[in-house]
Design an enzyme around this catalytic site. Structure first.
Site, short mmCIF file in Angstrom:
data_model
loop_
_atom_site.label_atom_id
_atom_site.label_comp_id
_atom_site.label_asym_id
_atom_site.label_seq_id
_atom_site.Cartn_x
_atom_site.Cartn_y
_atom_site.Cartn_z
CD GLU A 181 -22.29 -76.90 -4.80
OE1 GLU A 181 -21.37 -77.30 -5.52
OE2 GLU A 181 -22.67 -77.50 -3.79
CB CYS A 189 -25.06 -91.60 -7.61
SG CYS A 189 -26.03 -91.64 -9.12
N GLY A 224 -28.56 -82.23 -9.18
CA GLY A 224 -29.87 -82.62 -9.71
C GLY A 224 -29.78 -83.49 -10.95
CB SER A 264 -24.82 -84.85 -17.49
OG SER A 264 -24.26 -86.01 -16.94
CB SER A 283 -23.72 -90.43 -15.16
OG SER A 283 -23.65 -89.04 -15.36
CG HIS A 304 -20.43 -93.33 -13.02
ND1 HIS A 304 -19.49 -92.51 -13.61
CD2 HIS A 304 -21.43 -92.50 -12.60
CE1 HIS A 304 -19.91 -91.25 -13.54
NE2 HIS A 304 -21.07 -91.22 -12.95
CG ASN A 335 -13.82 -84.50 -7.85
OD1 ASN A 335 -12.73 -83.96 -7.70
ND2 ASN A 335 -14.51 -84.43 -8.98
CB CYS A 357 -20.64 -83.80 -7.33
SG CYS A 357 -19.61 -84.17 -8.73
N1 SAH Z 1 -27.73 -86.23 -12.51
C1 SAH Z 1 -26.95 -86.03 -13.69
C2 SAH Z 1 -26.11 -84.76 -13.69
C3 SAH Z 1 -25.39 -84.34 -12.43
S1 SAH Z 1 -23.90 -85.09 -11.90
C4 SAH Z 1 -26.08 -87.22 -13.94
O1 SAH Z 1 -26.08 -88.15 -13.12
O2 SAH Z 1 -25.43 -87.28 -14.98
C5 SAH Z 1 -22.64 -84.73 -13.04
C6 SAH Z 1 -21.60 -85.87 -13.12
O3 SAH Z 1 -20.74 -85.94 -11.97
C7 SAH Z 1 -22.25 -87.25 -13.24
O4 SAH Z 1 -21.57 -87.98 -14.20
C8 SAH Z 1 -22.01 -87.80 -11.84
O5 SAH Z 1 -22.13 -89.19 -11.82
C9 SAH Z 1 -20.64 -87.28 -11.55
N2 SAH Z 1 -20.24 -87.34 -10.14
C10 SAH Z 1 -21.01 -87.29 -9.04
N3 SAH Z 1 -20.26 -87.38 -7.93
C11 SAH Z 1 -18.98 -87.50 -8.33
C12 SAH Z 1 -17.73 -87.63 -7.64
N4 SAH Z 1 -17.67 -87.66 -6.32
N5 SAH Z 1 -16.62 -87.69 -8.40
C13 SAH Z 1 -16.68 -87.64 -9.75
N6 SAH Z 1 -17.81 -87.53 -10.46
C14 SAH Z 1 -18.96 -87.47 -9.75
#
Ligand code: SAH
Length: 350
Positions: free
Chosen positions: A96, A120, A163, A195, A218, A220, A294, A337
């Site tokens: 995507e 994650c 990824g 990221s 990231s 969190h 999300n 995502c």
């Molecule tokens: N692997 C990398 C980049 C891809 S994800 C990373 O982890 O940074 C891009 C961002 O979206 C990351 O911060 C990830 O943790 C976040 N993300 C993933 N799923 C999500 C969700 N359901 N809601 C909000 N952010 C989310």
């Protein structure tokens, strides 16, 4: 190394390497410049390279892999103009790309791998595991063909799609070189964000490259107990280690890090989390980007409510931390995502 489908992966070659290829093929060096120009403007077939002689095009077709991604699905947000594209790659895999409109320009969010192995707990991209890495050329094509497909000129790139970019380090570095090249797409490094979930073993190498991009981490969660629960990467590289490496990166590059923080109801959104987060990031002069989670169908987590978010923001700003709450662009088109790929494609690992 840059082979694809048993042939030379021409879209991943830098101009110097193209020159080498031309030399091997008994061609003048300027042909490399012509080919690089075509490949940097989104080219999907040899026939489009009209300034190359037919014999050379035929010889290249013998020796090199050249494909263009095709649109499997495209969604346009009625709310904010966000466009989400699900690309089908030459081998049938899908990734995507999202194009978002901001005041300062159009940003493309690109994928760096087909699937992800970081696991994650709140993320849709990782559900089927990692299928394969994307090549540098495939990442470049996400940018170029998104421009073609949407008619929007891209000014910013974020590596925040499917990824983990640092798990595909060499290809991602090569992609950055390609997209930034002055004879190519010439997009400025300062307009690029990478990221990572925190593969700290790669931070030194990234700092060595001395790029002007923005590193986003990231996070969190600011403590091991919470972070271990939602991000397996933390179990082998704890929060202390992560901040130690972030500090080193900041001091070596002088580039401020941006921390992503998805707000998950009842998991990471208490005042205690906010206070610890502020304490951790303040010495780095870092920026915190809060994202209401999300919702992902397969996952149990829910976004924090507006009250919790406001309380969280207040604690951070009172502590002097530069904080933003990200707008939820494209929320009507699954624009986050791996959700579109997830809903459309059944991967082999399922
Ligand atoms: N692997 C990398 C980049 C891809 S994800 C990373 O982890 O940074 C891009 C961002 O979206 C990351 O911060 C990830 O943790 C976040 N993300 C993933 N799923 C999500 C969700 N359901 N809601 C909000 N952010 C989310």
């Amino acid at each position: 190394m840059f082979a694809c489908n048993g042939k030379v992966d021409i879209k991943s070659l830098l101009p110097g390497e193209l020159e080498g290829l031309m030399k091997e093929m008994g061609q003048p060096a300027y042909r490399a410049g012509q080919i690089f120009h075509w490949l940097s403007s989104g080219c999907g077939s040899w026939d489009e390279m009209t300034n190359l002689p037919g014999t050379l095009r035929a010889a290249l077709a013998e020796r090199c892999h050249l494909a263009r991604p095709s649109v499997r699905k495209k969604q346009l947000s009625a709310l904010d103009g966000t466009v989400k594209i699900l690309w089908e790659l030459w081998d049938g895999n899908a990734v995507e790309t999202v194009v978002m409109e901001y005041r300062y320009g159009n940003t493309v969010c690109i994928s760096s791998q087909v699937g992800c192995r970081q696991g994650c707990a709140f993320c849709a991209s990782t559900i089927g595991g990692l299928v394969r890495n994307l090549s540098a050329g495939e990442m470049l094509d996400e940018v170029l063909f998104s421009e073609r497909e949407t008619g929007k000129r891209i000014s910013h790139i974020v590596l925040m799609g499917i990824g983990e970019p640092l798990d595909n380090f060499e290809n991602v570095m090569r992609f950055l070189e390609l997209v930034n090249h002055r004879n190519g797409r010439n997009l400025g490094m300062r307009h690029i964000s990478l990221s990572t979930c925190g593969l700290t073993e790669r931070f030194d190498e990234l700092a060595d490259r001395d790029l002007q991009l923005t590193l986003s981490v990231s996070l969190h969660a600011p403590d091991d107990e919470t972070r271990n629960r939602i991000m397996p990467v933390n179990r082998t590289r704890g929060v202390d280690e992560l901040f130690r490496k972030c500090g080193e990166y900041f001091h070596r590059t002088g580039r401020r890090i941006s921390f992503e923080y998805a707000m998950i109801r009842g998991v990471n959104d208490t005042p205690a989390h906010a206070r610890l987060l502020a304490k951790r990031v303040r010495p780095l002069g870092a920026h915190v980007n809060l994202i209401p989670l999300n919702h992902v169908d397969e996952r149990d987590f829910e976004p924090s409510g507006p009250e919790e978010i406001r309380r969280f923001v207040d604690i951070l700003t009172e502590s002097g931390v530069n904080t933003t709450v990200r707008r939820r662009l494209g929320s009507d088109v699954d624009a986050s995502c791996g959700q579109l790929r997830r809903k459309t494609v059944r991967t082999t690992t399922e």
